[in-house]
Design an enzyme around this catalytic site. Structure first.
Site: not given
Ligand code: UDX
Length: 425
Positions: A151, A328, A260, A154, A263
């Site tokens: 999956e 988290r 995610c 986000r 980890k």
């Molecule tokens: C992520 C993946 O995007 C998703 O495909 C997977 O299924 C699960 O992990 P998520 O952890 O929900 O999703 O959040 P995401 O929007 O990817 O952001 C992750 C982290 O990166 C956040 O702390 C966000 O603030 C940071 N981030 C994201 C940045 O610092 N800069 C960016 O340009 C994008």
């Protein structure tokens, strides 16, 4: 198709509900009695935009039911999605205890052919492990197939991501299981990647790690840009418009957090090491990400005269990103710990997270009152469009440290604020 979803967290609940939207009947299974009771009553145990309404709709229509009766749930369903957690183990690897427990139960209760699908992010080779655990626990050799179907949703946009995925990855060696998976996803109009289970498992880690890499790249570049008084946002825009690079995940900030990226990057590093081929590029990604909040805190400290002792700092945002109540691995907490270590007086705010800590305030106004500085640590929209004219007289010193480069810096400077972003010159 009768589908069982094991694990009712973000991935499990969202997956179940979008299958309901596509006309399937779903059973959600979880061992946590409290979660099951809440879900049965149509209430979600976490915050995710749009999901609560969908849960109400499909629980009322009985398209989705919830249970903690493992045996009955396994016996009555033909496709079983494993959506349980795979937390980080002590050595950085993914802990498969929950996945193995589900496989064991399936082995014990399997009564006819079933397709077992791993949706949790699981290390390469897990489909084989699930297969052996099921076989070891079977009383009689009933056939089944294991499929890897990661999956990519986000948090904060889970529903939209799951309803409109960029691609669907199906990893299996069984033609029967592949046909069932195609049928299950027949109304999804996106490319399908059909491959071996191991490749499918690797795709998920490779995707998350690549996105994390983009973030660490722009964050490290931001530090160089800072020295050269270059606005890193212009760099993101300038390179992001190149279609080979793309604009997403190039926002400089306080580093990535969440359940995610931290980890999964570590788990892939661990897998690579086990194979004797270290992924040094990802080791650098982790290093940059660990340094990033520290780098930003140093900037705050220097701007406030070299010491944070007894300075009142208002921290806006506790969740790891906007539109979720998930904290988290949130960079906000690294910031908080460091501020407290430096003997600052901390006040915090978040629109969704209720930490229960004595430093948390109910309103933004209350949080910034008497503050020597405010730090924006989460990219909530609430902080983007603040009434800065009202905020300024409440603060002791009008200092804004924008860890997400989201404030209109020209506007706040006009109002007399001192502004520092992440290389946001
Ligand atoms: C992520 C993946 O995007 C998703 O495909 C997977 O299924 C699960 O992990 P998520 O952890 O929900 O999703 O959040 P995401 O929007 O990817 O952001 C992750 C982290 O990166 C956040 O702390 C966000 O603030 C940071 N981030 C994201 C940045 O610092 N800069 C960016 O340009 C994008």
């Amino acid at each position: 198709m009768n589908i069982l979803i094991v694990g009712t967290g973000y991935v499990g609940t969202t997956t179940g509900l979008i299958f309901c939207e596509h006309g399937h009947k779903i059973t959600g299974l979880d061992l946590d009695e409290r979660k099951i009771q809440a879900l049965k009553g149509g209430s979600l145990h976490f915050y995710e935009p749009g999901l609560q309404d969908l849960l109400k709709k499909h629980t009322q229509a009985r398209n989705i039911v919830f249970t903690n009766n493992t045996e009955k749930a396994i016996k009555e369903n033909d496709v079983i999605f494993i959506c349980v957690g795979t937390p980080q183990g002590a050595d950085g690897s993914a802990d498969l205890t929950f996945v193995k427990n589900v496989a064991k139960s399936i082995g014990q209760h399997i009564n006819r052919y079933k397709v077992i699908v791993t949706k949790s992010t699981v290390p390469v080779g897990t489909a084989e492990i699930v297969t052996s655990v099921i076989k070891e626990n079977q009383k009689a050799p009933i056939p089944f197939d294991v499929v890897s179907n990661p999956e990519f949703l986000r948090e904060g946009s889970a529903l939209d991501d799951a309803l409109h995925p960029d691609r669907i990855v199906i990893g299996t060696t069984s033609e029967t299981a592949r046909t069932i998976m195609r049928e299950l996803y027949k109304d999804f109009h996106c490319p399908f990647v059909e491959t071996q289970p191991k490749a499918s498992e690797m795709i998920k880690y490779a995707a998350n790690s690549f996105l994390a890499l983009k973030i660490s790249y722009i964050n490290e570049l931001a530090r160089v840009c800072d020295k050269l008084s270059i606005n890193v946002n212009d760099i993101s825009k300038g390179i992001g418009l190149d279609q080979r690079i793309g604009p997403q995940f190039l926002k400089a900030g306080m580093g990535y957090g969440g359940s995610c990226f931290p980890k999964d990057v570590n788990a892939l590093i661990h897998t690579a090491k086990q194979q004797g081929t270290p992924l040094s590029i990802l080791e650098a990604v982790v290093k940059v990400n660990t340094e990033q909040p520290v780098y930003f805190i140093e900037k705050i400290k220097q701007a406030l005269g070299g010491s944070l002792q007894n300075k009142t700092i208002a921290v806006l945002g506790l969740s790891f990103k906007a539109n979720t109540d998930d904290t988290r691995e949130s960079p906000s907490f690294i910031l908080l710990d460091r501020l407290l270590e430096e003997q600052a007086i901390v006040k915090t705010h978040d629109p969704m997270v209720k930490s229960g800590a004595s430093h948390q305030c109910m309103t933004i106004e209350e949080t910034v009152t008497g503050a020597d500085a405010l730090v924006i640590s989460t990219d909530w929209d609430d902080y983007k469009h603040l009434n800065w004219g009202r905020i300024k007289p409440l603060m002791k010193q009008p200092n804004i440290f924008d860890g997400r480069n989201m404030v209109d810096k020209e506007r706040v400077k006009e109002l007399g604020f001192y502004y520092i972003g992440v290389s946001n010159h």
